[in-house]
Enzyme design. Sequence first.
Site, PDB file in Angstrom:
ATOM      1  N   HIS A  62      52.070  35.346  43.382  1.00 11.66           N
ATOM      2  CA  HIS A  62      50.912  34.562  43.811  1.00 11.66           C
ATOM      3  C   HIS A  62      50.783  34.603  45.324  1.00 11.66           C
ATOM      4  O   HIS A  62      51.729  34.926  46.042  1.00 11.66           O
ATOM      5  CB  HIS A  62      51.037  33.099  43.356  1.00 11.66           C
ATOM      6  N   ASP A  99      48.168  36.938  42.081  1.00  9.46           N
ATOM      7  CA  ASP A  99      47.109  36.066  41.570  1.00  9.46           C
ATOM      8  C   ASP A  99      46.620  35.060  42.613  1.00  9.46           C
ATOM      9  O   ASP A  99      47.326  34.744  43.576  1.00  9.46           O
ATOM     10  CB  ASP A  99      47.621  35.271  40.360  1.00  9.46           C
TER      11      ASP A  99
END
Length: 278
Positions: free
Chosen positions: A228, A82
């Site tokens: 992430h 992400d």
Amino acid sequence: MTDPETLNRIPRRPWRWLPWLVASQLLVALAWWKASWLLGLPLMVASHALFMVPVFLPNSRFYAPVLSRLSGAAPHVWLTIDDGPSDETPAVLDLLDRYQAKATFFMVGERALARPDLVAQVLARGHDLGNHSHSHPQTRFWRLGPATMGREISACQQALAQVAGAPPRWYRSVVGMTNPFVAPALKRLGLTRVGWSARGFDGVNCTPQSVLERLRPDLQAGAIVLLHEGAAHGHNLAIIEAVLQELQAKGLRAELPDAPAPIADAPSSPVRPAPTAA
């Protein structure tokens, strides 16, 4: 890799919660009228909690369908990364190549428009994209109204289609928060909401070891792994490599969910970390 019908979870009835909301408030009003506030107040609090708590549960299906695991027992997982693209994206791609892994990058629309070259690199190296909102309004995403929520999701979809040449089919809510106004946008844009089954909280202040310890029990066949890039703590690359090494040790492949099944089951060669300069 996974049955297409399992992956296709576009909302069909995005307003199905509304009659239940109306019914609950009528029940509260009736209780207040018949039994005074001693019953009406607790019922009002409980009814509000019933509709509020699911907003903050990443895998709740209360407001929209969600894909939180892959079906089947094949030894594969779905890596999802992400918050990109970022300055770390090229290094992330190098790591994935080194470990023969594929991932879906859930990108922020504004960032994709600012770094189209990185989006092109992601696609050229066999990965795919997902919609992660246009501006990533982390602190207020949970309370966006229907118009603002629609713009966040549709603007990101348009940005990624412009940069990549085709719109993505996957969507992930910011911090996993999904309020009642997400599903109508997903239905309009034909998006499938993706949650996760393995999370190490690597987007906040952490160490690679602590993240891996939280992830390790959930790194199993069919897992959807949340990772992430570009976090301020600077550990994301070390975390991603540690996860890739753990998957390799467990005999799990990181593949895209709609990838074709491998022709042969021959194990891939172990990957050794890149040597460091003396």
